[in-house]
Design a protein around this motif. Structure first.
Motif, mmCIF file in Angstrom:
data_model
loop_
_atom_site.group_PDB
_atom_site.id
_atom_site.type_symbol
_atom_site.label_atom_id
_atom_site.label_comp_id
_atom_site.label_asym_id
_atom_site.label_seq_id
_atom_site.Cartn_x
_atom_site.Cartn_y
_atom_site.Cartn_z
ATOM 1 N N UNK A 221 -123.365 -3.711 12.047
ATOM 2 C CA UNK A 221 -124.697 -4.097 11.567
ATOM 3 C C UNK A 221 -124.745 -5.597 11.301
ATOM 4 N N UNK A 222 -123.693 -6.116 10.680
ATOM 5 C CA UNK A 222 -123.620 -7.555 10.394
ATOM 6 C C UNK A 222 -123.519 -8.353 11.689
ATOM 7 N N UNK A 223 -122.703 -7.880 12.639
ATOM 8 C CA UNK A 223 -122.551 -8.578 13.916
ATOM 9 C C UNK A 223 -123.871 -8.596 14.676
ATOM 10 N N UNK A 224 -124.588 -7.454 14.663
ATOM 11 C CA UNK A 224 -125.885 -7.387 15.333
ATOM 12 C C UNK A 224 -126.874 -8.366 14.734
ATOM 13 N N UNK A 225 -126.915 -8.426 13.396
ATOM 14 C CA UNK A 225 -127.805 -9.368 12.712
ATOM 15 C C UNK A 225 -127.440 -10.811 13.055
ATOM 16 N N UNK A 226 -126.138 -11.078 13.133
ATOM 17 C CA UNK A 226 -125.663 -12.424 13.486
ATOM 18 C C UNK A 226 -126.088 -12.799 14.900
ATOM 19 N N UNK A 227 -125.976 -11.846 15.837
ATOM 20 C CA UNK A 227 -126.387 -12.112 17.223
ATOM 21 C C UNK A 227 -127.879 -12.441 17.300
ATOM 22 N N UNK A 228 -128.688 -11.693 16.535
ATOM 23 C CA UNK A 228 -130.135 -11.952 16.525
ATOM 24 C C UNK A 228 -130.409 -13.345 15.964
ATOM 25 N N UNK A 229 -129.743 -13.674 14.867
ATOM 26 C CA UNK A 229 -129.923 -14.994 14.256
ATOM 27 C C UNK A 229 -129.519 -16.105 15.210
ATOM 28 N N UNK A 230 -128.372 -15.933 15.893
ATOM 29 C CA UNK A 230 -127.915 -16.932 16.872
ATOM 30 C C UNK A 230 -128.937 -17.085 17.990
ATOM 31 N N UNK A 231 -129.474 -15.963 18.469
ATOM 32 C CA UNK A 231 -130.457 -16.016 19.549
ATOM 33 C C UNK A 231 -131.745 -16.709 19.141
#
Length: 251
Positions: free
Chosen positions: A200-210
């Protein structure tokens, strides 16, 4: 061959290779956690095969992307602008992958928290999935993590042979670690929830990076390491309580 010999004789290339191998292994942890959780939902006899196929696809995808380095670099060029931020193909891939991870992790957390609602989907206490569905989902996340991995590699060294060696070594480590990690997650139910929280944290991080918000990877992995350490201490405490409980095995 002469170019490879020259690279092998350059100490700076070896430093870059070691650094890149470490980076690729660390970046592969995200991929490995997802593969472990997903394959644990398959029947026992299919799990090992699914892990090997999933990690093999990750290797093929990374090597294929390395063969198109010029195209990969272009993925970072903005293709449209929204709210004063330019979005590239890389950004859109990261956002799509992040949304998928958030959806998948949320769904799995719901299954674990309230399994009564999903009894029809359970096999041996685990939410079941088909082999094809598992491979399809692994392939999707392989693509996201591969793009991120290769763009990282391109940013660290201009030498293609160094990138290839680093990717092969990192994927070999993933292959060796996949089954022990999956077995460990399966035998420790609280680890499953922790791993899903990581996703969940990794997914949120990917969205933020994008979306243009840079999140230092060191913070993310430090948080994961700290959480893992706390859970390890909890596991030690639980095991000691079991041994000291009436009827427990005393050592």
């Amino acid at each position: 061959m002469q170019d490879i010999a020259l690279l092998a004789a350059d100490p700076a290339v070896w430093v870059a290779l070691i650094t890149l191998v470490v980076m690729e292994v660390v970046l592969g942890i995200d991929n490995l956690i997802f593969i472990s959780i997903l394959t644990n939902k398959l029947p026992q006899e299919m799990r090992e095969k699914a892990r090997r196929i999933g990690i093999g696809l990750a290797l093929v995808m990374r090597l294929g992307l390395l063969g198109t380095v010029a195209w990969i670099v272009q993925l970072t060029q903005p293709v449209f602008e929204l709210f004063d931020h330019g979005y590239s193909w890389k950004d859109m891939i990261l956002i799509a992958g992040g949304l998928f991870l958030v959806w998948k992790a949320t769904k799995e957390i719901h299954h674990n928290v309230d399994p009564v609602d999903h009894k029809e989907d359970m096999v041996g206490g685990t939410v079941a999935t088909s082999f094809g569905a598992a491979i399809g989902q692994i392939l999707l996340l392989d693509l996201v993590f591969s793009v991120d991995s290769i763009i990282t590699a391109v940013g660290m060294t201009p030498h293609l042979p160094v990138m290839v060696v680093a990717v092969v070594v990192a994927v070999a480590v993933m292959l060796l670690a996949a089954t022990p990690l999956a077995n460990f997650i399966e035998k420790n139910p609280t680890i499953v929830m922790l791993a899903l929280a990581f996703l969940l944290m990794i997914g949120t991080t990917l969205i933020a990076e994008g979306m243009g918000f840079h999140v230092p990877k060191g913070y993310v992995y430090a948080a994961m390491a700290f959480s893992g350490l706390v859970e390890a201490l909890n596991m030690v405490a639980r095991n000691r309580r079991k041994r000291n409980a009436p009827g427990g095995t005393m050592h």
